[in-house]
Design a protein around this motif. Structure first.
Motif, short mmCIF file in Angstrom:
data_model
loop_
_atom_site.label_atom_id
_atom_site.label_comp_id
_atom_site.label_asym_id
_atom_site.label_seq_id
_atom_site.Cartn_x
_atom_site.Cartn_y
_atom_site.Cartn_z
N GLY A 108 0.76 -1.24 0.00
CA GLY A 108 0.00 0.00 0.00
C GLY A 108 0.78 1.28 0.00
O GLY A 108 0.20 2.36 0.15
N ILE A 109 2.12 1.25 -0.16
CA ILE A 109 2.83 2.53 -0.19
C ILE A 109 2.54 3.25 -1.50
O ILE A 109 2.12 2.65 -2.50
N GLU A 110 2.77 4.55 -1.51
CA GLU A 110 2.55 5.36 -2.71
C GLU A 110 3.62 5.07 -3.75
O GLU A 110 4.82 5.16 -3.46
N ILE A 111 3.18 4.72 -4.96
CA ILE A 111 4.10 4.49 -6.08
C ILE A 111 3.62 5.35 -7.25
O ILE A 111 2.58 5.08 -7.85
N THR A 112 4.36 6.39 -7.54
CA THR A 112 3.96 7.39 -8.53
C THR A 112 4.75 7.23 -9.81
O THR A 112 5.96 6.97 -9.79
N LEU A 113 4.08 7.44 -10.93
CA LEU A 113 4.74 7.49 -12.23
C LEU A 113 4.34 8.77 -12.94
O LEU A 113 3.15 9.09 -13.00
N GLU A 114 5.32 9.51 -13.45
CA GLU A 114 5.03 10.70 -14.26
C GLU A 114 4.64 10.27 -15.67
O GLU A 114 5.23 9.34 -16.23
N ALA A 115 3.66 10.96 -16.25
CA ALA A 115 3.20 10.62 -17.59
C ALA A 115 2.91 11.89 -18.37
O ALA A 115 2.49 12.91 -17.80
N ASN A 116 3.13 11.83 -19.67
CA ASN A 116 2.74 12.91 -20.57
C ASN A 116 1.53 12.47 -21.37
O ASN A 116 1.47 11.31 -21.83
N PRO A 117 0.55 13.34 -21.57
CA PRO A 117 -0.65 12.95 -22.31
C PRO A 117 -0.37 12.41 -23.71
O PRO A 117 -1.12 11.57 -24.20
N SER A 118 0.71 12.85 -24.33
CA SER A 118 1.00 12.41 -25.69
C SER A 118 1.49 10.97 -25.75
O SER A 118 1.53 10.38 -26.83
N SER A 119 1.89 10.41 -24.61
CA SER A 119 2.42 9.04 -24.62
C SER A 119 1.52 8.09 -23.84
O SER A 119 1.96 7.07 -23.35
N VAL A 120 0.22 8.44 -23.76
CA VAL A 120 -0.70 7.68 -22.93
C VAL A 120 -1.63 6.85 -23.82
O VAL A 120 -2.14 7.33 -24.83
N GLU A 121 -1.84 5.62 -23.40
CA GLU A 121 -2.87 4.79 -24.01
C GLU A 121 -3.42 3.86 -22.94
O GLU A 121 -2.74 3.56 -21.95
N ALA A 122 -4.64 3.40 -23.11
CA ALA A 122 -5.31 2.65 -22.07
C ALA A 122 -4.56 1.38 -21.70
O ALA A 122 -4.41 1.06 -20.51
N THR A 123 -4.08 0.63 -22.69
CA THR A 123 -3.40 -0.63 -22.39
C THR A 123 -2.11 -0.38 -21.61
O THR A 123 -1.76 -1.16 -20.71
N ARG A 124 -1.41 0.68 -21.94
CA ARG A 124 -0.17 1.00 -21.22
C ARG A 124 -0.48 1.38 -19.77
O ARG A 124 0.20 0.95 -18.85
N PHE A 125 -1.51 2.19 -19.57
CA PHE A 125 -1.90 2.56 -18.21
C PHE A 125 -2.28 1.33 -17.40
O PHE A 125 -1.90 1.20 -16.24
N ARG A 126 -3.05 0.42 -17.98
CA ARG A 126 -3.42 -0.80 -17.25
C ARG A 126 -2.18 -1.62 -16.91
O ARG A 126 -2.10 -2.24 -15.84
N GLY A 127 -1.22 -1.61 -17.81
CA GLY A 127 0.03 -2.32 -17.55
C GLY A 127 0.80 -1.72 -16.39
O GLY A 127 1.36 -2.45 -15.55
N TYR A 128 0.83 -0.37 -16.30
CA TYR A 128 1.50 0.28 -15.17
C TYR A 128 0.79 -0.06 -13.87
O TYR A 128 1.43 -0.29 -12.83
#
Length: 398
Positions: A108-128
């Protein structure tokens, strides 16, 4: 790590208990394009990056750093850049697994990832998310297509809104960044844009005034008079409007540029500002570690390919490991602590500095309306003091 980090979005308030925690910062140094205002350690490569080779280097440097620190319990992980959302989810998972193998990573610790909108897709987000990420920090920067183009961003507002929607559907927590005091920006325009941003129901916003950093394209344009940003008075009005609107919306400032609903503050960034320990892993990463009772500052090689070679040759890419004198630590604690609305723990500062705060300087700053006491043990900047934070810190540090 995957199994133990699939959890919901309930987070307890993160009060200052005197233990700032131990964070792990992982730097992915690559971007699709270099923004003209950016002076971060980010690099554009026109050929595909060998992610497997970088995974192995991250593993080596994590293990090397773990050997330095000994057993530690990680309280937050932050994957920054660059553009970490250019990484394959399997790369993120492999690196997070390496952190868990070398230190204790509680559920349950906080795990953050920075993302840019231009490199975002649903499958990649689900993978993260499956890899263990539970918080995304999105580099939106503006909700205005013309300004996004000026800022050199590769996305437009439609891309940003799509990415925000996907992030809200995928992750328990979401933050995004906006830059204000942009060329030609009025207070009224910023107020409307900020209210629009808040309407997307994020729990955290990072709101930065545009700064002209030496060595960037914006610096050259500004010096030549071709880039005009709001003057000091307008910048102050923009800052004051930012504080008022976010507070009214239930996202008050907890740090000079960061706003959150109570309990949704960034655990990782609070570790920085409360002057805790954090391991800096990756090209151009900085860290602060307590080793054998002494606080040390670490820095790694900035050029990714050179960092890679150094890690492969000797296990880590450190170019500097410097033991900090107590006075240096006190100065850093003062600089960080006064950024926070919770203020600075004076007893901790006095233990490092070896003396009490200068009562005459403190009284003067209080009288001028720039500083205030919180009981007997803490001081903090007032809203007026936050506008001249560097000056307040410099005055107290003398």
């Amino acid at each position: 790590m995957n199994e133990m980090t699939r959890f919901g979005g309930v987070f307890e308030p993160f009060a200052d208990t005197g233990d700032p925690g131990f964070g792990v910062y992982l730097h992915w140094p690559f971007c699709a394009a270099k923004c003209p205002y950016c002076d971060f350690n980010s690099h554009v490569r026109h050929k595909p990056v060998d992610q497997q080779r970088f995974i192995e280097a991250f593993r080596q440097e994590i293990a090397y750093t773990s050997g330095m620190t000994g057993p530690r319990t990680v309280t937050s992980i932050f994957i920054g850049g660059g553009t970490p959302s250019l990484m394959e989810p399997s790369t993120v998972g492999a690196i997070l697994d390496s952190v868990a193998r070398n230190w204790t990573v509680p559920d349950g610790i906080e795990i953050t990832l920075e993302a840019n909108p231009s490199s975002v897709e649903a499958t990649r987000f689900r993978g993260y998310r499956d890899a263990g990420v539970n918080r995304v920090s999105m580099g939106v920067q503006a909700l205005n297509d013309a300004d996004l183009k000026v800022l050199g961003r590769l996305h437009d507002v439609a891309d940003a809104l799509k990415a925000i929607r996907l992030a809200r559907e995928t992750f328990p927590r979401l933050s995004f960044d906006l830059i204000y005091a942009r060329p030609g920006q009025t207070v009224a325009a910023w107020e409307a844009e900020l209210k629009q941003a808040i309407s997307f129901a994020v729990d955290h916003l990072s709101l930065y005034q545009l700064t002209i950093e030496e060595g960037t394209p914006f610096y050259a344009l500004h010096k030549a008079g071709k880039l005009v940003v709001p003057d000091g008075d307008v910048s102050a009005e923009l800052y004051e409007a930012t504080q008022a609107i976010t507070a009214d919306a239930g996202l008050p400032a907890y740090e000079v540029s960061n706003h959150a609903r109570p309990g949704a503050e960034s655990r990782h960034n609070l570790t920085y500002w409360r002057y805790g320990d954090y391991a800096g892993i990756g090209a151009g990463a900085h860290g602060r570690l307590t080793l054998n009772g002494s606080k040390v500052a670490t820095a790694t090689e900035r050029l990714p390919e050179r960092w890679l070679e150094m890690v492969e040759a000797r296990g880590a890419g450190h170019v500097d490991i410097e033991e900090l004198e107590l006075e240096e630590q006190a100065d850093e604690l003062l600089l960080m602590g006064l950024r926070l609305t919770e203020g600075l723990d004076l007893s901790r500062w006095e233990a490092l500095s070896g003396h009490a705060i200068d009562t005459e300087r403190e009284a003067f700053l209080i009288e001028q309306g720039f500083l205030e006491r919180l009981g007997n043990s803490r001081i903090r900047c007032t809203p007026a003091g936050m506008l001249i934070l560097d000056a307040v810190v410099a005055d107290l540090a003398l």
